[in-house]
Design a protein around this motif. Sequence first.
Motif, mmCIF file in Angstrom:
data_model
loop_
_atom_site.group_PDB
_atom_site.id
_atom_site.type_symbol
_atom_site.label_atom_id
_atom_site.label_comp_id
_atom_site.label_asym_id
_atom_site.label_seq_id
_atom_site.Cartn_x
_atom_site.Cartn_y
_atom_site.Cartn_z
ATOM 1 N N ARG A 1 0.840 -1.202 0.000
ATOM 2 C CA ARG A 1 0.000 0.000 0.000
ATOM 3 C C ARG A 1 0.874 1.251 0.000
ATOM 4 N NH1 ARG A 1 -5.070 1.289 4.050
ATOM 5 N NH2 ARG A 1 -5.171 3.541 3.692
ATOM 6 N N PRO A 2 1.065 1.890 -1.170
ATOM 7 C CA PRO A 2 1.864 3.122 -1.213
ATOM 8 C C PRO A 2 1.091 4.288 -0.611
ATOM 9 C CG PRO A 2 0.944 2.653 -3.376
ATOM 10 C CD PRO A 2 0.582 1.485 -2.502
ATOM 11 N N TRP A 3 1.776 5.385 -0.360
ATOM 12 C CA TRP A 3 1.164 6.506 0.355
ATOM 13 C C TRP A 3 -0.031 7.111 -0.378
ATOM 14 C CZ3 TRP A 3 0.597 11.360 -1.711
ATOM 15 C CH2 TRP A 3 1.413 11.714 -2.781
ATOM 16 N N VAL A 4 -0.079 6.925 -1.692
ATOM 17 C CA VAL A 4 -1.168 7.540 -2.460
ATOM 18 C C VAL A 4 -2.515 6.874 -2.215
ATOM 19 C CG1 VAL A 4 0.246 8.479 -4.316
ATOM 20 C CG2 VAL A 4 -0.488 6.091 -4.420
ATOM 21 N N VAL A 5 -2.516 5.642 -1.685
ATOM 22 C CA VAL A 5 -3.778 4.939 -1.404
ATOM 23 C C VAL A 5 -4.316 5.421 -0.063
ATOM 24 C CG1 VAL A 5 -4.844 2.710 -0.957
ATOM 25 C CG2 VAL A 5 -3.095 2.921 -2.745
ATOM 26 N N ARG A 6 -5.555 5.883 -0.087
ATOM 27 C CA ARG A 6 -6.169 6.426 1.130
ATOM 28 C C ARG A 6 -7.631 6.010 1.160
ATOM 29 N NH1 ARG A 6 -5.742 12.813 2.921
ATOM 30 N NH2 ARG A 6 -5.779 12.440 5.172
ATOM 31 N N GLU A 7 -8.031 5.336 2.209
ATOM 32 C CA GLU A 7 -9.361 4.730 2.275
ATOM 33 C C GLU A 7 -10.487 5.734 2.078
ATOM 34 O OE1 GLU A 7 -10.177 1.615 2.234
ATOM 35 O OE2 GLU A 7 -8.056 1.082 2.198
ATOM 36 N N ASN A 8 -10.372 6.892 2.680
ATOM 37 C CA ASN A 8 -11.440 7.888 2.594
ATOM 38 C C ASN A 8 -11.198 8.924 1.502
ATOM 39 O OD1 ASN A 8 -12.854 6.723 4.775
ATOM 40 N ND2 ASN A 8 -11.503 7.785 6.229
ATOM 41 N N GLY A 9 -10.221 8.677 0.662
ATOM 42 C CA GLY A 9 -9.945 9.590 -0.438
ATOM 43 C C GLY A 9 -9.199 10.841 -0.002
ATOM 44 N N TRP A 10 -8.879 11.672 -0.990
ATOM 45 C CA TRP A 10 -8.083 12.874 -0.764
ATOM 46 C C TRP A 10 -8.942 14.114 -0.945
ATOM 47 C CZ3 TRP A 10 -3.106 12.600 0.912
ATOM 48 C CH2 TRP A 10 -2.475 11.361 0.794
ATOM 49 N N GLN A 11 -8.580 15.175 -0.226
ATOM 50 C CA GLN A 11 -9.261 16.449 -0.343
ATOM 51 C C GLN A 11 -8.237 17.570 -0.478
ATOM 52 O OE1 GLN A 11 -11.793 16.936 3.079
ATOM 53 N NE2 GLN A 11 -13.236 15.349 2.422
ATOM 54 N N ALA A 12 -8.677 18.678 -1.047
ATOM 55 C CA ALA A 12 -7.800 19.854 -1.131
ATOM 56 C C ALA A 12 -7.289 20.223 0.248
ATOM 57 C CB ALA A 12 -8.558 21.024 -1.750
ATOM 58 N N ASN A 13 -6.011 20.610 0.301
ATOM 59 C CA ASN A 13 -5.331 21.033 1.525
ATOM 60 C C ASN A 13 -5.000 19.885 2.469
ATOM 61 O OD1 ASN A 13 -5.287 23.804 0.829
ATOM 62 N ND2 ASN A 13 -7.416 24.004 1.497
ATOM 63 N N ASP A 14 -5.156 18.638 2.010
ATOM 64 C CA ASP A 14 -4.596 17.530 2.780
ATOM 65 C C ASP A 14 -3.074 17.660 2.784
ATOM 66 O OD1 ASP A 14 -6.937 16.311 3.552
ATOM 67 O OD2 ASP A 14 -6.968 14.873 1.896
ATOM 68 N N TYR A 15 -2.485 17.315 3.905
ATOM 69 C CA TYR A 15 -1.030 17.428 4.070
ATOM 70 C C TYR A 15 -0.343 16.156 3.589
ATOM 71 C CZ TYR A 15 3.461 17.704 6.546
ATOM 72 O OH TYR A 15 4.791 17.705 6.875
ATOM 73 N N VAL A 16 0.701 16.339 2.787
ATOM 74 C CA VAL A 16 1.451 15.202 2.269
ATOM 75 C C VAL A 16 2.939 15.419 2.529
ATOM 76 C CG1 VAL A 16 2.239 14.048 0.155
ATOM 77 C CG2 VAL A 16 -0.179 14.594 0.434
ATOM 78 N N ASN A 17 3.575 14.463 3.172
ATOM 79 C CA ASN A 17 5.034 14.446 3.180
ATOM 80 C C ASN A 17 5.502 13.077 2.715
ATOM 81 O OD1 ASN A 17 4.387 13.012 5.544
ATOM 82 N ND2 ASN A 17 6.342 13.561 6.490
ATOM 83 N N GLN A 18 6.682 13.018 2.125
ATOM 84 C CA GLN A 18 7.161 11.817 1.441
ATOM 85 C C GLN A 18 8.605 11.515 1.863
ATOM 86 O OE1 GLN A 18 5.846 12.073 -2.936
ATOM 87 N NE2 GLN A 18 5.392 14.132 -2.190
ATOM 88 N N PRO A 19 8.798 10.975 3.052
ATOM 89 C CA PRO A 19 10.159 10.735 3.545
ATOM 90 C C PRO A 19 10.949 9.754 2.680
ATOM 91 C CG PRO A 19 8.514 9.716 4.981
ATOM 92 C CD PRO A 19 7.775 10.608 4.051
ATOM 93 N N GLN A 20 10.283 8.752 2.096
ATOM 94 C CA GLN A 20 11.011 7.817 1.230
ATOM 95 C C GLN A 20 11.533 8.517 -0.019
ATOM 96 O OE1 GLN A 20 8.320 4.548 0.499
ATOM 97 N NE2 GLN A 20 8.789 3.563 2.453
ATOM 98 N N LEU A 21 10.701 9.386 -0.615
ATOM 99 C CA LEU A 21 11.161 10.144 -1.773
ATOM 100 C C LEU A 21 12.273 11.113 -1.379
ATOM 101 C CD1 LEU A 21 10.966 10.944 -4.730
ATOM 102 C CD2 LEU A 21 9.055 12.452 -4.137
ATOM 103 N N ALA A 22 12.168 11.699 -0.187
ATOM 104 C CA ALA A 22 13.239 12.582 0.297
ATOM 105 C C ALA A 22 14.561 11.825 0.390
ATOM 106 C CB ALA A 22 12.858 13.167 1.657
ATOM 107 N N ALA A 23 14.513 10.580 0.858
ATOM 108 C CA ALA A 23 15.726 9.766 0.948
ATOM 109 C C ALA A 23 16.286 9.480 -0.450
ATOM 110 C CB ALA A 23 15.426 8.463 1.673
ATOM 111 N N THR A 24 15.403 9.132 -1.401
ATOM 112 C CA THR A 24 15.851 8.880 -2.771
ATOM 113 C C THR A 24 16.517 10.116 -3.361
ATOM 114 O OG1 THR A 24 14.144 7.217 -3.166
ATOM 115 C CG2 THR A 24 15.053 8.315 -5.103
ATOM 116 N N LEU A 25 15.883 11.267 -3.179
ATOM 117 C CA LEU A 25 16.459 12.514 -3.693
ATOM 118 C C LEU A 25 17.782 12.845 -3.009
ATOM 119 C CD1 LEU A 25 13.157 14.579 -3.900
ATOM 120 C CD2 LEU A 25 14.566 13.846 -5.850
ATOM 121 N N SER A 26 17.929 12.439 -1.756
ATOM 122 C CA SER A 26 19.199 12.670 -1.056
ATOM 123 C C SER A 26 20.333 11.873 -1.696
ATOM 124 C CB SER A 26 19.062 12.302 0.423
ATOM 125 O OG SER A 26 18.119 13.126 1.065
#
Length: 561
Positions: free
Chosen positions: A189-214
Amino acid sequence: MTSRIYILLLLALTFSSCNLTTSPKVGALGDHAMVVSAHPLSTAVGLNVLKQGGNAIDAAVATQFALAVVYPRAGNIGGGGFSVIRLTDGSIAALDFREKAPAQAERKMFQDSLGNVVGELSTIGHLAAGVPGSVAGMWELHQKYGSLPWADLVQPAIDLAFEGFLITANEAEALNEKQEDFRQANHYRPWVVRENGWQANDYVNQPQLAATLSFIRDSGRDGFYKGIVAQQIVKEMQRGNGLVTHEDLQNYEAIWRAPLVGTYRGHRVISMPPPSSGGVAVLQMLQGAELLNVGRYEHNSTNAVHLMAEIERRVFADRSKHLGDPDYFQVPVQQLLSPDYNASRFADISIDQTTPSTDIQGGEVPYESPETTHFSIVDADGNAISTTTTLNLNYGCKVWVKGAGFVLNNEMDDFSSKPGVPNFFGLIGAEANAIAPGKRMLSSMTPTIVEKDGALKMVLGSPGGATILTSVFQTVLNVIDYEMTMQEAVSAKKVHHQWLPDQIKAETDAISLKTIEELEQLGHSFEFVDKIGRNDCILVREDGRLEGGADPRGDDKAAGF
């Protein structure tokens, strides 16, 4: 300076750039420099690089990595693209960092035992992914033209990924549309999957992507194509029966190619050569528009739309037959761009009736020997870069590399899975674009730069699959023929014809009911859609100021200083 403060400053830059003026008719204005991209935060990142003394290429690298964080449906490190560059001294260059077929790819890999194309194989899941080129492309751009340290250009994206940001309504809608695809394509289950769906102004951080970019920050291209990230990609491929191997990653190279150059009504038009079909197609269309004097007719009038459709159907037929990766197929570029060929090609166009697409095939030339993102940047010295990158469809093949935090492309669908069978965008291909190991798939991406009297005039480009070609074509006409501002040219409703299917695709309200009736009487049929293209462009105005045209069809943002 903490990351949180840095991001707040980026937001402030986005909405309060110096000398920035906006109105419905005129886009953002800058006396010295301009960035236009698909997201306010990526635009702010690029603009901040320019303010720190970086050049247009530095800003492009930073903008691309920021888009990979804040605009994951198309901004990417798991895809590829093209850049066209014009330096202040007038020198030009084109970089091809298009994805490639893995070494294990084979011609009939998306056909069943009866030879029927199984469309979903090339669009969803691991088999659909080509070898990514974006990181290699950014590294190559920086190695040749960069002025600021590489690490400084990747760091803003790391900060955005680690600290997080609030998603827009458009991004929430896009994520919600693909929830089932994400579940189908991933074994976890990647971070983009969300049971109740997404709404505008939901907060997203991506520590795994931050590590890859590092890793990319610290080791350059090797931080992606070798080491831990490469291991994560290959393990992901093995889990889902994909084809990309360590050797594919290590052998990938971005390639410098000679830009294509043509003219339109006293302007010099610089665009991307194959494996992009964009440069050839747009230059052909412009030749047709000049021969038939399309600009004499009112914008989106019956005659203008009819002639554009007739020109476009012939150009797309040529695209189908003749265009592919020039490293694998002899592409007759110069012949397709010959004025004599195009005079003959467009000679049978009648103002009074259509030519059915069934009566049109790719022209005979003598051989010698929907989702993408675009950004345009001009720096204070007048250097310009036009860059278009893609995952192909929104969120590519929907596979998120476990532990690495990014999504892979589904560019294998841009090959011709079988001659005569359309891909997702309805584009027909032939031998020139057949699947082969190591081959680059044909693209519609069309980064373009226009000069007037030896000086920079426009920086152009758009996402939109097949509609990229016609969107860029019409934007050029809008500025040159219809004397629109850049914002007007970008915002103007677009129409599109791609040979097959034989119909005009038009944005709602692009043309009047009377014009529709008149075009139907000529033999045209229609499909109406909400959006065509998402142009992000820059115009050098008569007073020397830069105008950024950010497309209102998305969250796109122009900012200058």
